[in-house]
Structure formats: structure tokens, C-alpha cells
Design a protein around this motif. Sequence first.
Motif, PDB file in Angstrom:
ATOM      1  N   MET A  52       0.805  -1.213   0.000  1.00  0.00           N
ATOM      2  CA  MET A  52       0.000   0.000   0.000  1.00  0.00           C
ATOM      3  C   MET A  52       0.841   1.267   0.000  1.00  0.00           C
ATOM      4  O   MET A  52       0.581   2.196  -0.775  1.00  0.00           O
ATOM      5  CB  MET A  52      -0.917  -0.001   1.228  1.00  0.00           C
ATOM      6  CG  MET A  52      -1.664   1.304   1.431  1.00  0.00           C
ATOM      7  SD  MET A  52      -2.329   1.459   3.091  1.00  0.00           S
ATOM      8  CE  MET A  52      -3.010   3.116   2.995  1.00  0.00           C
ATOM      9  N   VAL A  53       1.854   1.331   0.859  1.00  0.00           N
ATOM     10  CA  VAL A  53       2.626   2.570   0.985  1.00  0.00           C
ATOM     11  C   VAL A  53       3.305   2.939  -0.335  1.00  0.00           C
ATOM     12  O   VAL A  53       3.428   4.121  -0.667  1.00  0.00           O
ATOM     13  CB  VAL A  53       3.675   2.470   2.120  1.00  0.00           C
ATOM     14  CG1 VAL A  53       2.989   2.386   3.471  1.00  0.00           C
ATOM     15  CG2 VAL A  53       4.626   1.291   1.927  1.00  0.00           C
ATOM     16  N   VAL A  54       3.721   1.927  -1.092  1.00  0.00           N
ATOM     17  CA  VAL A  54       4.352   2.191  -2.384  1.00  0.00           C
ATOM     18  C   VAL A  54       3.306   2.617  -3.409  1.00  0.00           C
ATOM     19  O   VAL A  54       3.534   3.536  -4.207  1.00  0.00           O
ATOM     20  CB  VAL A  54       5.118   0.953  -2.881  1.00  0.00           C
ATOM     21  CG1 VAL A  54       5.689   1.201  -4.268  1.00  0.00           C
ATOM     22  CG2 VAL A  54       6.243   0.596  -1.919  1.00  0.00           C
ATOM     23  N   MET A  55       2.138   1.985  -3.399  1.00  0.00           N
ATOM     24  CA  MET A  55       1.086   2.320  -4.354  1.00  0.00           C
ATOM     25  C   MET A  55       0.589   3.747  -4.162  1.00  0.00           C
ATOM     26  O   MET A  55       0.163   4.398  -5.118  1.00  0.00           O
ATOM     27  CB  MET A  55      -0.078   1.327  -4.229  1.00  0.00           C
ATOM     28  CG  MET A  55       0.250  -0.070  -4.740  1.00  0.00           C
ATOM     29  SD  MET A  55      -1.144  -1.228  -4.608  1.00  0.00           S
ATOM     30  CE  MET A  55      -2.296  -0.527  -5.786  1.00  0.00           C
ATOM     31  N   ALA A 101      15.758  -6.993   5.002  1.00  0.00           N
ATOM     32  CA  ALA A 101      14.550  -6.426   4.403  1.00  0.00           C
ATOM     33  C   ALA A 101      14.723  -4.932   4.123  1.00  0.00           C
ATOM     34  O   ALA A 101      14.305  -4.437   3.078  1.00  0.00           O
ATOM     35  CB  ALA A 101      13.358  -6.654   5.333  1.00  0.00           C
ATOM     36  N   SER A 102      15.358  -4.231   5.053  1.00  0.00           N
ATOM     37  CA  SER A 102      15.587  -2.793   4.864  1.00  0.00           C
ATOM     38  C   SER A 102      16.545  -2.543   3.705  1.00  0.00           C
ATOM     39  O   SER A 102      16.351  -1.607   2.914  1.00  0.00           O
ATOM     40  CB  SER A 102      16.158  -2.178   6.148  1.00  0.00           C
ATOM     41  OG  SER A 102      15.255  -2.306   7.225  1.00  0.00           O
ATOM     42  N   VAL A 215      10.258   1.793   4.178  1.00  0.00           N
ATOM     43  CA  VAL A 215       9.122   1.389   5.018  1.00  0.00           C
ATOM     44  C   VAL A 215       8.498   0.104   4.489  1.00  0.00           C
ATOM     45  O   VAL A 215       8.150  -0.801   5.256  1.00  0.00           O
ATOM     46  CB  VAL A 215       8.070   2.515   5.080  1.00  0.00           C
ATOM     47  CG1 VAL A 215       6.784   2.023   5.744  1.00  0.00           C
ATOM     48  CG2 VAL A 215       8.617   3.719   5.830  1.00  0.00           C
ATOM     49  N   SER A 216       8.375   0.005   3.174  1.00  0.00           N
ATOM     50  CA  SER A 216       7.831  -1.200   2.554  1.00  0.00           C
ATOM     51  C   SER A 216       8.703  -2.409   2.885  1.00  0.00           C
ATOM     52  O   SER A 216       8.196  -3.494   3.209  1.00  0.00           O
ATOM     53  CB  SER A 216       7.738  -1.023   1.040  1.00  0.00           C
ATOM     54  OG  SER A 216       7.185  -2.162   0.422  1.00  0.00           O
ATOM     55  N   GLY A 217      10.026  -2.220   2.821  1.00  0.00           N
ATOM     56  CA  GLY A 217      10.941  -3.306   3.158  1.00  0.00           C
ATOM     57  C   GLY A 217      10.839  -3.722   4.611  1.00  0.00           C
ATOM     58  O   GLY A 217      10.839  -4.919   4.933  1.00  0.00           O
ATOM     59  N   ILE A 218      10.724  -2.750   5.512  1.00  0.00           N
ATOM     60  CA  ILE A 218      10.615  -3.056   6.943  1.00  0.00           C
ATOM     61  C   ILE A 218       9.340  -3.855   7.221  1.00  0.00           C
ATOM     62  O   ILE A 218       9.352  -4.825   7.992  1.00  0.00           O
ATOM     63  CB  ILE A 218      10.631  -1.757   7.773  1.00  0.00           C
ATOM     64  CG1 ILE A 218      12.021  -1.106   7.694  1.00  0.00           C
ATOM     65  CG2 ILE A 218      10.258  -2.035   9.227  1.00  0.00           C
ATOM     66  CD1 ILE A 218      12.102   0.264   8.318  1.00  0.00           C
TER      67      ILE A 218
END
Length: 315
Positions: A52-55, A101-102, A215-218
Motif C-alpha cells: 500500500m505505501v508504495v502504491m 529487508a531494509s 518502510v515497505s521493506g521493513i
Amino acid sequence: MKKNETTVLIGIMILVILSMIMLNPRTFLTATNLIGMAFQLPELGILTLAMMVVMITGGINLSIIATANMAGITAALILKAMEHSPAAGILLAMAACFSVASAIGLLNGVLVAYVGITPILATLGTMSLFNGVAIVITGGYVISGFSPAVLFIGNGSILGIPFPLLIFVITVLSISLFLKKTRTGFCMYMIGSNAVATKYSGIDNAAVLIRTYLVSGICSGLAAMVMISRFNSAKAGYGNSYQLVTILAAVLGGVDSDGGFGSVSGVVIALITLQALSSGFNLMRVSAFLTTAFWGFVMIVVMIINHMIDTRRNG
């Protein structure tokens, strides 16, 4: 999300739940099924927030599952190597999980923000890269057998409330505050609405995109810890079916595929709706492949409806 759109989405959720109750009158509302739903929802929910945050910025992250698997495998290898010291092993594994992930999130951000690769191609590339790396590291085999303390993350309960559900609720609140109360969150919506205008307003678009993919990676790393602990194993290829559902949940929850619009509350409602559908289909013994096909059909319908609404508004 506008009030009327939220009302419609809540209505759809209630309709779906009532339908599943009628189709599975003896099993859907049982404690066993509801608890099972509460344990299954968090990992998909956290991955959906990562999408979501990326979209919102007008992009997409096809590497969230590969990121979660890569981070989970890293954590699993450390947990197995430090079985003689469980407490230290868990701390080191979690640190490594979030670090990996980060790092992947930052790599995606650099490719999109500085190299200039379109999000779909950049994350498709990192997805393929880390899927391959994960298979090479594990040889295609499963890494399993973790300590009870690790298993508690994905299977434990506190005062009768599933621990992964608590993790999901905290993540939902954190992402919601991040989007609503921080400068970065505001800028993410601006970039999704009009990246050029945002740039000329004095905002560093590249820095915002870097933080977005971080944030998406985290979030993917957090989902990884929940996944490996719930399944008591890690393997390349876990959760591949989640990719479609995360996009579907985001779109169904009101996130504009072109960016600029979307709320965490809408996504949560969509997730509950899809989880109810999935659980109901499972109780009816519907094939998992047919369920996946149904998700694809629903996504196409939602996209068509959204396009028609946008066309009517602009026309």
C-alpha cells in the motif's frame, strides 16, 4: 477514503460475512474458525501495508514476497546456527531479518528514485534476483525446527488474543500515524497525485521515495518473522500467492492504482472481507487454485468499476 466509499466497503464486508455464514452455518462462526482467521490475517495484512505505501506514491513493489522470504531465510539460518543460545539467537535473527529487508527496500528505492527505473521493472528485477539467491542459499529445501520462543511470535496468544494479531494492530496504527502525521507521509500522497508539481514545490521526491521503499521493506521483514514462526519453517517461494491478494486488498480498500489516494482503514476493511471469503471457501473445500482465479476475477472487476467511476467524474 471518502465517507460514502467507506460505507460501501463496509456494506460489502458485511454482505460477504453474512453470505459465508449462510453457506457455512455450522462452521463459520465457530471459535476454531475465527481464531484461525485471526492467526492467518496478520501476515497477509502486513504484506498488504508494504504494498500500500508504495502504491500511494504511484508505484508498485513486486518484491515484497521475495523480500520477506529472503529476510526469513536469513533469520532461520541464524536461529538454527544459534540453537545453543536461543535468546541471543532470536535477537540476532530479528536484527538480521530487518536489516536484510531494509537493505532490499533501500535498493528498490535507489533503483526507482536515482537510477530512474520504473517501479514495476525495478521491483520485478529485485524479486527475480532475491528469489534466485534464496533458492541458491537453501538449495530449495525447507529450514525448520525453531525454539518455542520463536514459535510464539506466530502462534502464541496473550489473554486469548493471538500475538500476531496484536503485531498487526500495532503495525496498522503505526502506518496510519506515519501517513497522516509525518511530512514524509504527506509528501507520499503528493507524489502520487502529481510528482512534477511536488518536485517544483521544493520537495525532494527522491528522498521521499527512498523512505517509502524502506518502510515497505521493513513491513516485509516484519511479515517474514510472523511467517517463519507461524509455519515453523522458512523456504524460498513461500507466500507467492499473496502477491496478487496484497494488490487486490489495496485496490479494493480504496488505494488508487495511479497513486495519491488510499487509507489504512479502507485496506483493513478489505483485508477482513478477503479473509472471510478465503476462510469460507476453505470450509466449502473450494480448490485453492479456483480461489486464486476468483481473486484475479475480483481484481479485474474492481479495476473496471474504478475506471468507470473515474471516467464519470472527469467527464
